[in-house]
Design a protein around this motif. Structure first.
Motif, PDB file in Angstrom:
ATOM      1  N   MET A 174      22.455  27.458 -25.141  1.00 20.29           N
ATOM      2  CA  MET A 174      22.216  26.985 -26.152  1.00 20.29           C
ATOM      3  C   MET A 174      21.079  27.412 -26.954  1.00 20.29           C
ATOM      4  N   LEU A 191      26.999  23.798 -38.216  1.00 23.58           N
ATOM      5  CA  LEU A 191      27.464  22.743 -37.332  1.00 23.58           C
ATOM      6  C   LEU A 191      28.275  23.429 -36.447  1.00 23.58           C
ATOM      7  N   VAL A 192      27.569  22.223 -34.986  1.00 24.92           N
ATOM      8  CA  VAL A 192      27.945  23.176 -33.697  1.00 24.92           C
ATOM      9  C   VAL A 192      29.109  22.039 -33.241  1.00 24.92           C
ATOM     10  N   ALA A 194      30.034  20.706 -29.035  1.00 28.67           N
ATOM     11  CA  ALA A 194      29.712  21.492 -28.467  1.00 28.67           C
ATOM     12  C   ALA A 194      30.170  20.602 -27.031  1.00 28.67           C
ATOM     13  N   TRP A 198      24.452  22.018 -24.398  1.00 24.55           N
ATOM     14  CA  TRP A 198      24.949  22.880 -25.348  1.00 24.55           C
ATOM     15  C   TRP A 198      24.863  21.577 -27.019  1.00 24.55           C
ATOM     16  N   ALA A 199      25.879  21.331 -26.706  1.00 21.41           N
ATOM     17  CA  ALA A 199      24.827  20.053 -28.046  1.00 21.41           C
ATOM     18  C   ALA A 199      23.967  19.430 -27.689  1.00 21.41           C
ATOM     19  N   ALA A 202      21.533  21.242 -29.851  1.00 17.37           N
ATOM     20  CA  ALA A 202      22.380  21.911 -31.241  1.00 17.37           C
ATOM     21  C   ALA A 202      21.596  20.435 -32.015  1.00 17.37           C
ATOM     22  N   GLY A 203      21.502  19.410 -31.540  1.00 22.83           N
ATOM     23  CA  GLY A 203      21.701  18.334 -31.956  1.00 22.83           C
ATOM     24  C   GLY A 203      19.725  18.320 -32.325  1.00 22.83           C
ATOM     25  N   ASP A 208      24.027  19.776 -37.027  1.00 23.63           N
ATOM     26  CA  ASP A 208      24.757  18.781 -37.603  1.00 23.63           C
ATOM     27  C   ASP A 208      25.956  19.401 -35.894  1.00 23.63           C
ATOM     28  N   THR A 209      25.909  17.789 -34.810  1.00 23.48           N
ATOM     29  CA  THR A 209      26.203  18.557 -34.129  1.00 23.48           C
ATOM     30  C   THR A 209      27.876  17.569 -33.643  1.00 23.48           C
ATOM     31  N   GLY A 211      30.663  16.401 -30.290  1.00 19.53           N
ATOM     32  CA  GLY A 211      30.612  16.758 -29.724  1.00 19.53           C
ATOM     33  C   GLY A 211      31.489  15.864 -28.476  1.00 19.53           C
ATOM     34  N   LEU A 229      23.074  13.479 -32.696  1.00 14.83           N
ATOM     35  CA  LEU A 229      24.494  13.903 -32.638  1.00 14.83           C
ATOM     36  C   LEU A 229      25.323  12.957 -33.750  1.00 14.83           C
TER      37      LEU A 229
END
Length: 259
Positions: A174, A191-192, A194, A198-199, A202-203, A208-209, A211, A229
């Motif tokens: 990611m 927005l992700v 995941a 990966w999550a 991103a968070g 914004d994530t 998962g 998250l």
């Protein structure tokens, strides 16, 4: 197939062991909680937890609250659980965030470190958001990490190694995507959606994530508790048949107004 009611979905989750008495044993859960608390970065899933979670019992308390594992510290072996009601509660929270993404025509990135289990959940969600007017982001081309190549399959970013889709907890793939967007001047996702590192990555970068996470992956639940998250859905992320997730995805997309 009809969209399952909440009660029907809870029954399905327990019957297929997506939740309820799951396959992950108690000693494995506790081992991962302890390793996270001891600072093993493999279990931080790309998050920066600092010294906030150095007590294994604090981690256990969050996992009992947000995932539904037993809160008894004396329960060291045998069966552990995921509360299916908490799973559906989290699906409802995720649906609300997906509904916002659709209303605002957001730019959304999907990724999975567990392609054997969750690839089709992500693929169907991406397909529904695209139909609702969202832009499903393509990843930069030519991304290579120390673990393998990062590429996209059915709208979902995955890690490929030896011509095989790879199970990974690492945040590095990611990070490669997000760094690639920055190099080419592409705005990062709104927005992700995941799982795994990966999550977490991103968070941690402030995106914004939402998962999914298993009962032995506490970091994403801690991140939700801290607000890093937005949503973490508790489930067994690799059951015996990926089609078992179909009713869950149907429920999610219907709750989001995407079916």
């Amino acid at each position: 197939m009809p969209i399952p009611s909440r009660a029907a979905l809870v029954d399905h989750l327990v019957r297929t062991r997506i939740a309820g008495d799951v396959a992950t044993p108690r000693d494995n859960n506790l081992s991962h909680y302890r390793k996270l608390a001891n600072g093993d970065r493999h279990y931080w899933l790309g998050l920066e937890l600092g010294d906030r979670w150095t007590d294994e019992q604090d981690v256990l308390a969050v996992m009992a609250e947000r995932c539904g594992v037993s809160d008894d510290p004396a329960h060291r072996h045998g069966q552990d659980t995921i509360d299916p009601e908490l799973t559906v509660d989290a699906l409802d929270r995720m649906a609300a965030r997906l509904r916002k993404a659709a209303a605002d025509s957001e730019r959304v990135l999907f990724a999975t470190g567990h392609p054997g289990g969750l690839l089709d959940v992500h693929r169907r969600t991406a397909e529904a958001l695209r139909a609702a007017g969202c832009e499903i982001l393509r990843i930069p081309s030519g991304l290579v990490t120390e673990e393998g190549m990062v590429f996209q399959f059915a709208d979902v970013a995955v890690l490929e190694h030896g011509a095989t889709l790879w199970h990974t907890h690492s945040p590095i793939p990611m990070a490669a995507i997000l760094d690639g967007y920055e190099r080419q001047g592409t705005p990062r996702p709104d927005l992700v959606v995941a799982d795994h590192g990966w999550a977490g990555c991103a968070g941690q970068r402030g995106i914004d994530t939402v998962g999914y996470a298993d009962s032995n992956d506490p970091a994403l639940f801690l991140a939700e508790a801290e607000g890093t998250l937005q949503v973490t859905v508790p489930l067994d992320d690799h059951v015996t048949d990926p089609r078992f997730y179909d009713p869950m995805t149907d429920y999610l997309l219907d709750a989001a107004g995407l079916l």
